[in-house]
Design a protein around this motif. Structure first.
Motif, short mmCIF file in Angstrom:
data_model
loop_
_atom_site.label_atom_id
_atom_site.label_comp_id
_atom_site.label_asym_id
_atom_site.label_seq_id
_atom_site.Cartn_x
_atom_site.Cartn_y
_atom_site.Cartn_z
N ILE A 7 16.31 57.55 -13.11
CA ILE A 7 17.39 56.62 -12.79
C ILE A 7 17.49 55.63 -13.94
N SER A 8 18.70 55.23 -14.27
CA SER A 8 18.90 54.28 -15.36
C SER A 8 20.06 53.36 -15.03
N ARG A 50 27.09 53.55 -21.51
CA ARG A 50 25.84 53.14 -22.15
C ARG A 50 24.71 53.20 -21.13
N TYR A 51 23.60 53.82 -21.55
CA TYR A 51 22.47 54.04 -20.64
C TYR A 51 21.26 53.26 -21.13
N SER A 52 20.57 52.61 -20.20
CA SER A 52 19.39 51.82 -20.54
C SER A 52 18.45 51.76 -19.34
N ASP A 53 17.24 51.27 -19.59
CA ASP A 53 16.24 51.05 -18.52
C ASP A 53 15.98 52.33 -17.72
N TYR A 54 15.68 53.41 -18.42
CA TYR A 54 15.30 54.65 -17.72
C TYR A 54 13.96 54.46 -17.02
N ARG A 55 13.84 55.00 -15.83
CA ARG A 55 12.58 54.99 -15.10
C ARG A 55 12.58 56.13 -14.09
N LEU A 56 11.39 56.37 -13.53
CA LEU A 56 11.27 57.42 -12.53
C LEU A 56 12.07 57.07 -11.29
N PHE A 57 12.73 58.08 -10.72
CA PHE A 57 13.43 57.91 -9.45
C PHE A 57 12.64 58.63 -8.37
#
Length: 323
Positions: free
Chosen positions: A105-106, A306-313
Protein backbone atom coordinates in the motif's frame (compact mmCIF):
# COMPACT_ATOMS: atom_id res chain seq x y z
CA UNK A 1 17.90 -21.26 -8.28
CA UNK A 2 15.87 -22.24 -11.33
CA UNK A 3 13.81 -19.33 -12.67
CA UNK A 4 10.60 -20.64 -14.24
CA UNK A 5 9.31 -19.17 -17.43
CA UNK A 6 5.78 -17.88 -17.30
CA UNK A 7 2.66 -16.65 -18.96
CA UNK A 8 1.24 -13.15 -18.39
CA UNK A 9 -2.39 -12.66 -19.32
CA UNK A 10 -4.40 -9.44 -19.54
CA UNK A 11 -7.67 -10.28 -17.85
CA UNK A 12 -9.14 -6.85 -18.43
CA UNK A 13 -7.90 -3.60 -19.93
CA UNK A 14 -10.11 -0.64 -20.69
CA UNK A 15 -9.85 3.12 -21.05
CA UNK A 16 -10.52 5.23 -18.85
CA UNK A 17 -7.85 3.01 -18.21
CA UNK A 18 -7.87 -0.30 -16.34
CA UNK A 19 -5.71 -3.38 -16.41
CA UNK A 20 -5.60 -6.58 -14.40
CA UNK A 21 -2.59 -8.75 -15.06
CA UNK A 22 -1.86 -12.36 -14.24
CA UNK A 23 1.56 -13.97 -14.28
CA UNK A 24 1.73 -17.73 -14.46
CA UNK A 25 5.03 -19.21 -13.32
CA UNK A 26 4.20 -22.66 -14.57
CA UNK A 27 6.97 -24.02 -16.75
CA UNK A 28 4.86 -26.56 -18.63
CA UNK A 29 2.38 -23.89 -19.67
CA UNK A 30 5.13 -21.64 -21.00
CA UNK A 31 6.75 -24.47 -22.93
CA UNK A 32 3.43 -25.36 -24.52
CA UNK A 33 3.02 -21.80 -25.76
CA UNK A 34 6.58 -21.25 -26.93
CA UNK A 35 7.24 -24.72 -28.30
CA UNK A 36 10.47 -26.65 -27.79
CA UNK A 37 12.50 -24.76 -30.38
CA UNK A 38 10.94 -21.30 -30.35
CA UNK A 39 12.50 -18.29 -28.66
CA UNK A 40 10.89 -15.24 -27.09
CA UNK A 41 13.49 -13.10 -28.86
CA UNK A 42 12.94 -14.33 -32.41
CA UNK A 43 10.79 -11.33 -33.22
CA UNK A 44 13.65 -8.85 -32.93
CA UNK A 45 14.35 -8.87 -36.64
CA UNK A 46 10.84 -9.62 -37.88
CA UNK A 47 8.92 -7.10 -39.96
CA UNK A 48 5.62 -5.45 -39.17
CA UNK A 49 4.28 -5.29 -42.71
CA UNK A 50 2.50 -2.14 -43.85
CA UNK A 51 2.61 -0.59 -40.37
CA UNK A 52 6.39 -0.85 -39.95
CA UNK A 53 7.21 2.57 -41.41
CA UNK A 54 5.24 4.31 -38.67
CA UNK A 55 6.58 2.47 -35.63
CA UNK A 56 9.44 3.26 -33.30
CA UNK A 57 11.18 0.15 -34.61
CA UNK A 58 11.79 1.84 -37.94
CA UNK A 59 12.14 5.54 -37.13
CA UNK A 60 15.56 7.03 -37.88
CA UNK A 61 17.17 7.78 -34.53
CA UNK A 62 16.93 11.56 -34.93
CA UNK A 63 13.20 11.34 -35.62
CA UNK A 64 12.74 8.99 -32.68
CA UNK A 65 14.61 11.39 -30.37
CA UNK A 66 12.31 14.20 -31.52
CA UNK A 67 9.22 12.11 -30.73
CA UNK A 68 10.63 10.79 -27.44
CA UNK A 69 12.61 13.67 -25.87
CA UNK A 70 13.69 11.39 -23.00
CA UNK A 71 16.13 9.79 -25.47
CA UNK A 72 18.28 12.91 -25.44
CA UNK A 73 21.87 11.92 -24.68
CA UNK A 74 21.56 8.32 -25.88
CA UNK A 75 24.66 6.68 -27.35
CA UNK A 76 22.98 5.16 -30.37
CA UNK A 77 24.02 1.67 -31.48
CA UNK A 78 22.22 -0.03 -34.35
CA UNK A 79 23.79 -3.46 -33.70
CA UNK A 80 21.24 -5.97 -32.45
CA UNK A 81 23.52 -8.72 -31.11
CA UNK A 82 23.00 -7.72 -27.46
CA UNK A 83 19.21 -7.68 -27.69
CA UNK A 84 18.47 -11.38 -26.94
CA UNK A 85 20.68 -11.30 -23.85
CA UNK A 86 19.09 -8.11 -22.52
CA UNK A 87 15.54 -9.36 -23.03
CA UNK A 88 16.41 -12.72 -21.50
CA UNK A 89 17.89 -11.11 -18.39
CA UNK A 90 14.88 -8.81 -18.02
CA UNK A 91 12.50 -11.78 -18.23
CA UNK A 92 14.57 -13.78 -15.76
CA UNK A 93 14.61 -10.87 -13.31
CA UNK A 94 10.82 -10.47 -13.49
CA UNK A 95 10.42 -14.22 -12.91
CA UNK A 96 12.61 -13.93 -9.81
CA UNK A 97 10.97 -10.80 -8.37
CA UNK A 98 7.28 -11.42 -8.91
CA UNK A 99 6.82 -14.48 -6.65
CA UNK A 100 8.44 -12.48 -3.81
CA UNK A 101 6.37 -9.34 -4.27
CA UNK A 102 4.18 -8.79 -1.18
CA UNK A 103 0.87 -6.96 -0.89
CA UNK A 104 1.73 -3.27 -0.80
CA UNK A 105 0.00 0.00 0.00
CA UNK A 106 1.29 3.48 -0.77
CA UNK A 107 0.22 7.09 -0.90
CA UNK A 108 -0.92 8.16 -4.36
CA UNK A 109 -1.29 11.81 -5.35
CA UNK A 110 -3.22 12.33 -8.59
CA UNK A 111 -3.37 15.60 -10.55
CA UNK A 112 -5.54 16.05 -13.65
CA UNK A 113 -5.87 18.79 -16.27
CA UNK A 114 -8.17 18.94 -19.32
CA UNK A 115 -7.05 21.65 -21.73
CA UNK A 116 -10.28 22.56 -23.54
CA UNK A 117 -13.99 22.26 -22.98
CA UNK A 118 -16.43 20.09 -24.87
CA UNK A 119 -19.93 21.56 -24.76
CA UNK A 120 -21.43 18.09 -24.89
CA UNK A 121 -19.14 16.56 -22.27
CA UNK A 122 -20.27 15.73 -18.76
CA UNK A 123 -19.46 18.59 -16.41
CA UNK A 124 -19.38 21.33 -19.05
CA UNK A 125 -16.88 24.09 -18.27
CA UNK A 126 -16.25 22.58 -14.84
CA UNK A 127 -14.69 19.58 -16.56
CA UNK A 128 -11.77 21.77 -17.71
CA UNK A 129 -10.80 22.79 -14.17
CA UNK A 130 -7.64 21.19 -12.79
CA UNK A 131 -8.18 18.90 -9.83
CA UNK A 132 -6.12 16.83 -7.45
CA UNK A 133 -6.88 13.85 -5.24
CA UNK A 134 -5.02 11.79 -2.69
CA UNK A 135 -5.58 8.06 -2.29
CA UNK A 136 -4.17 5.00 -0.68
CA UNK A 137 -3.03 2.81 -3.54
CA UNK A 138 -3.04 -0.98 -3.16
CA UNK A 139 -1.16 -3.63 -5.12
CA UNK A 140 -2.39 -7.04 -4.03
CA UNK A 141 -0.81 -10.33 -5.11
CA UNK A 142 -2.70 -13.60 -5.07
CA UNK A 143 -0.76 -16.87 -5.26
CA UNK A 144 -2.89 -19.31 -7.21
CA UNK A 145 -2.92 -23.10 -7.06
CA UNK A 146 -1.70 -23.39 -10.63
CA UNK A 147 1.52 -21.58 -9.73
CA UNK A 148 0.39 -18.19 -10.96
CA UNK A 149 0.44 -14.83 -9.26
CA UNK A 150 -2.48 -12.49 -9.93
CA UNK A 151 -1.87 -8.77 -9.38
CA UNK A 152 -4.77 -6.38 -8.82
CA UNK A 153 -4.69 -2.67 -8.10
CA UNK A 154 -7.26 -0.67 -6.19
CA UNK A 155 -7.64 2.65 -4.42
CA UNK A 156 -9.04 3.77 -1.08
CA UNK A 157 -10.18 7.34 -0.47
CA UNK A 158 -9.69 9.47 2.64
CA UNK A 159 -12.79 8.00 4.26
CA UNK A 160 -11.47 4.45 3.85
CA UNK A 161 -13.91 3.58 1.06
CA UNK A 162 -12.92 1.77 -2.15
CA UNK A 163 -12.73 4.04 -5.20
CA UNK A 164 -14.75 2.82 -8.17
CA UNK A 165 -13.36 2.97 -11.69
CA UNK A 166 -15.03 5.36 -14.11
CA UNK A 167 -17.59 7.81 -12.83
CA UNK A 168 -17.72 11.58 -13.22
CA UNK A 169 -15.32 13.98 -14.86
CA UNK A 170 -13.27 14.25 -11.64
CA UNK A 171 -12.69 10.50 -11.45
CA UNK A 172 -9.27 8.95 -11.96
CA UNK A 173 -8.69 8.19 -15.66
CA UNK A 174 -5.56 6.04 -15.40
CA UNK A 175 -5.61 2.44 -14.22
CA UNK A 176 -3.10 -0.36 -14.61
CA UNK A 177 -0.13 1.61 -15.93
CA UNK A 178 1.98 1.19 -12.80
CA UNK A 179 2.74 -2.44 -13.63
CA UNK A 180 3.22 -2.30 -17.38
CA UNK A 181 6.65 -3.82 -16.72
CA UNK A 182 4.83 -7.17 -16.79
CA UNK A 183 4.67 -6.80 -20.58
CA UNK A 184 8.22 -8.14 -20.69
CA UNK A 185 7.89 -11.59 -19.15
CA UNK A 186 9.48 -14.42 -21.13
CA UNK A 187 6.23 -15.76 -22.52
CA UNK A 188 4.78 -12.31 -23.32
CA UNK A 189 7.80 -11.12 -25.32
CA UNK A 190 6.80 -13.07 -28.47
CA UNK A 191 3.81 -10.69 -28.76
CA UNK A 192 6.29 -7.85 -29.36
CA UNK A 193 8.97 -6.79 -31.81
CA UNK A 194 12.09 -5.21 -30.30
CA UNK A 195 14.91 -2.93 -31.41
CA UNK A 196 18.06 -2.23 -29.43
CA UNK A 197 18.79 1.50 -29.46
CA UNK A 198 21.97 1.83 -27.41
CA UNK A 199 23.05 3.02 -23.97
CA UNK A 200 22.04 6.04 -21.91
CA UNK A 201 22.52 7.38 -18.42
CA UNK A 202 19.12 7.64 -16.75
CA UNK A 203 18.61 9.01 -13.22
CA UNK A 204 22.29 8.48 -12.53
CA UNK A 205 22.25 4.84 -13.69
CA UNK A 206 23.69 3.28 -16.82
CA UNK A 207 20.94 1.72 -18.91
CA UNK A 208 20.30 -0.26 -22.04
CA UNK A 209 17.58 1.31 -24.21
CA UNK A 210 15.14 -0.85 -26.16
CA UNK A 211 12.23 0.14 -28.40
CA UNK A 212 9.25 -2.19 -28.70
CA UNK A 213 5.97 -2.57 -30.57
CA UNK A 214 3.18 -5.07 -30.18
CA UNK A 215 2.37 -7.31 -33.13
CA UNK A 216 -1.47 -7.15 -33.23
CA UNK A 217 -1.89 -10.62 -34.74
CA UNK A 218 0.08 -12.15 -31.86
CA UNK A 219 -1.56 -10.29 -28.98
CA UNK A 220 -4.04 -12.69 -27.39
CA UNK A 221 -5.74 -10.14 -25.14
CA UNK A 222 -5.19 -6.51 -26.18
CA UNK A 223 -6.00 -3.39 -24.23
CA UNK A 224 -9.39 -1.82 -24.96
CA UNK A 225 -10.73 1.68 -25.28
CA UNK A 226 -14.19 1.80 -23.72
CA UNK A 227 -16.82 4.02 -25.38
CA UNK A 228 -20.17 3.61 -23.63
CA UNK A 229 -20.54 -0.18 -23.83
CA UNK A 230 -18.34 -0.68 -26.91
CA UNK A 231 -14.78 -1.95 -26.49
CA UNK A 232 -12.27 -1.04 -29.19
CA UNK A 233 -8.86 -2.76 -29.04
CA UNK A 234 -5.62 -0.84 -29.28
CA UNK A 235 -1.95 -1.75 -29.22
CA UNK A 236 1.24 -0.32 -27.75
CA UNK A 237 4.67 0.75 -28.87
CA UNK A 238 7.28 2.42 -26.74
CA UNK A 239 10.73 2.54 -25.17
CA UNK A 240 12.13 0.95 -22.01
CA UNK A 241 15.29 1.72 -20.08
CA UNK A 242 16.94 -1.27 -18.37
CA UNK A 243 19.53 -1.00 -15.60
CA UNK A 244 22.78 -2.52 -16.90
CA UNK A 245 23.74 -4.18 -13.62
CA UNK A 246 20.44 -5.38 -12.11
CA UNK A 247 18.26 -5.57 -15.25
CA UNK A 248 15.47 -3.75 -13.45
CA UNK A 249 13.28 -1.63 -15.71
CA UNK A 250 13.83 1.89 -14.38
CA UNK A 251 11.76 3.83 -16.92
CA UNK A 252 9.12 2.96 -19.50
CA UNK A 253 7.25 4.98 -22.10
CA UNK A 254 4.29 3.70 -24.09
CA UNK A 255 2.38 5.20 -27.03
CA UNK A 256 -0.38 3.98 -29.29
CA UNK A 257 0.82 1.79 -32.12
CA UNK A 258 -1.75 3.62 -34.25
CA UNK A 259 -4.34 6.30 -33.32
CA UNK A 260 -8.02 5.43 -33.07
CA UNK A 261 -10.90 7.64 -34.26
CA UNK A 262 -11.89 8.34 -30.64
CA UNK A 263 -8.43 8.05 -29.11
CA UNK A 264 -5.92 10.18 -30.95
CA UNK A 265 -3.16 9.98 -28.33
CA UNK A 266 -2.34 7.87 -25.30
CA UNK A 267 1.18 8.35 -23.96
CA UNK A 268 2.41 7.09 -20.60
CA UNK A 269 5.77 7.80 -19.01
CA UNK A 270 6.53 5.61 -16.02
CA UNK A 271 9.54 5.93 -13.72
CA UNK A 272 10.63 3.54 -10.99
CA UNK A 273 12.77 3.87 -7.87
CA UNK A 274 14.41 1.46 -5.47
CA UNK A 275 12.22 1.04 -2.37
CA UNK A 276 13.12 -0.91 0.80
CA UNK A 277 9.95 -2.27 2.40
CA UNK A 278 9.81 -1.91 6.17
CA UNK A 279 9.22 -5.24 7.90
CA UNK A 280 10.15 -7.17 4.76
CA UNK A 281 13.73 -8.12 4.00
CA UNK A 282 13.74 -7.03 0.38
CA UNK A 283 14.17 -4.01 -1.89
CA UNK A 284 11.96 -3.61 -4.96
CA UNK A 285 11.95 -1.24 -7.90
CA UNK A 286 8.46 0.23 -7.65
CA UNK A 287 6.54 2.94 -9.54
CA UNK A 288 7.52 6.43 -8.51
CA UNK A 289 5.56 8.51 -11.03
CA UNK A 290 3.29 7.99 -14.01
CA UNK A 291 2.47 10.77 -16.49
CA UNK A 292 -0.49 10.05 -18.78
CA UNK A 293 -1.21 12.24 -21.83
CA UNK A 294 -4.30 11.54 -23.89
CA UNK A 295 -6.58 13.12 -26.46
CA UNK A 296 -10.07 11.80 -27.12
CA UNK A 297 -10.92 14.64 -29.51
CA UNK A 298 -11.82 17.10 -26.75
CA UNK A 299 -8.32 18.51 -26.46
CA UNK A 300 -5.24 17.16 -24.70
CA UNK A 301 -5.64 15.76 -21.20
CA UNK A 302 -2.86 15.33 -18.65
CA UNK A 303 -2.89 13.16 -15.53
CA UNK A 304 0.00 12.70 -13.12
CA UNK A 305 0.25 9.94 -10.49
CA UNK A 306 2.92 10.12 -7.76
CA UNK A 307 3.59 7.21 -5.41
CA UNK A 308 5.30 7.42 -2.02
CA UNK A 309 5.44 5.79 1.43
CA UNK A 310 5.27 2.18 0.26
CA UNK A 311 4.66 -0.32 3.05
CA UNK A 312 3.27 -3.78 3.63
CA UNK A 313 -0.50 -4.11 3.36
CA UNK A 314 -2.09 -6.57 5.77
CA UNK A 315 -5.51 -8.07 5.08
CA UNK A 316 -6.69 -7.16 8.54
CA UNK A 317 -6.41 -3.47 7.60
CA UNK A 318 -9.86 -1.89 7.74
CA UNK A 319 -11.53 -0.86 4.48
CA UNK A 320 -14.99 0.71 4.73
CA UNK A 321 -17.32 -0.72 2.09
CA UNK A 322 -19.80 1.52 0.36
CA UNK A 323 -23.40 1.18 1.60
Amino acid sequence: MRVPQGRMVHLLTVVAIAALLTWTSELASAQAELGPSSSPFGSASATLGAREATTYLNFPIQRLKAVVPALGGIKYDDRQDQLPVILGRVAQHIADVLPRLPNLISREDVYHFQSTADADASGGLAATQPWGRQYRYLLQCQRNRDGSTSIAESRIDGAGKPVKEGGGFTSVRGYGFSYQWLFFTAASQPEFHFRYLGQQEKSGRKTYVVAFAQEPKKVSAPAFFLVDTKRVPFYYQGVLWVDQSSFDIIALRTDLLAPLPLLRQLTTELTFRSVPIRGFDAVFWLPSEVDISSDQGRGPSEENHRYSDYRLFHSESRIVTSP
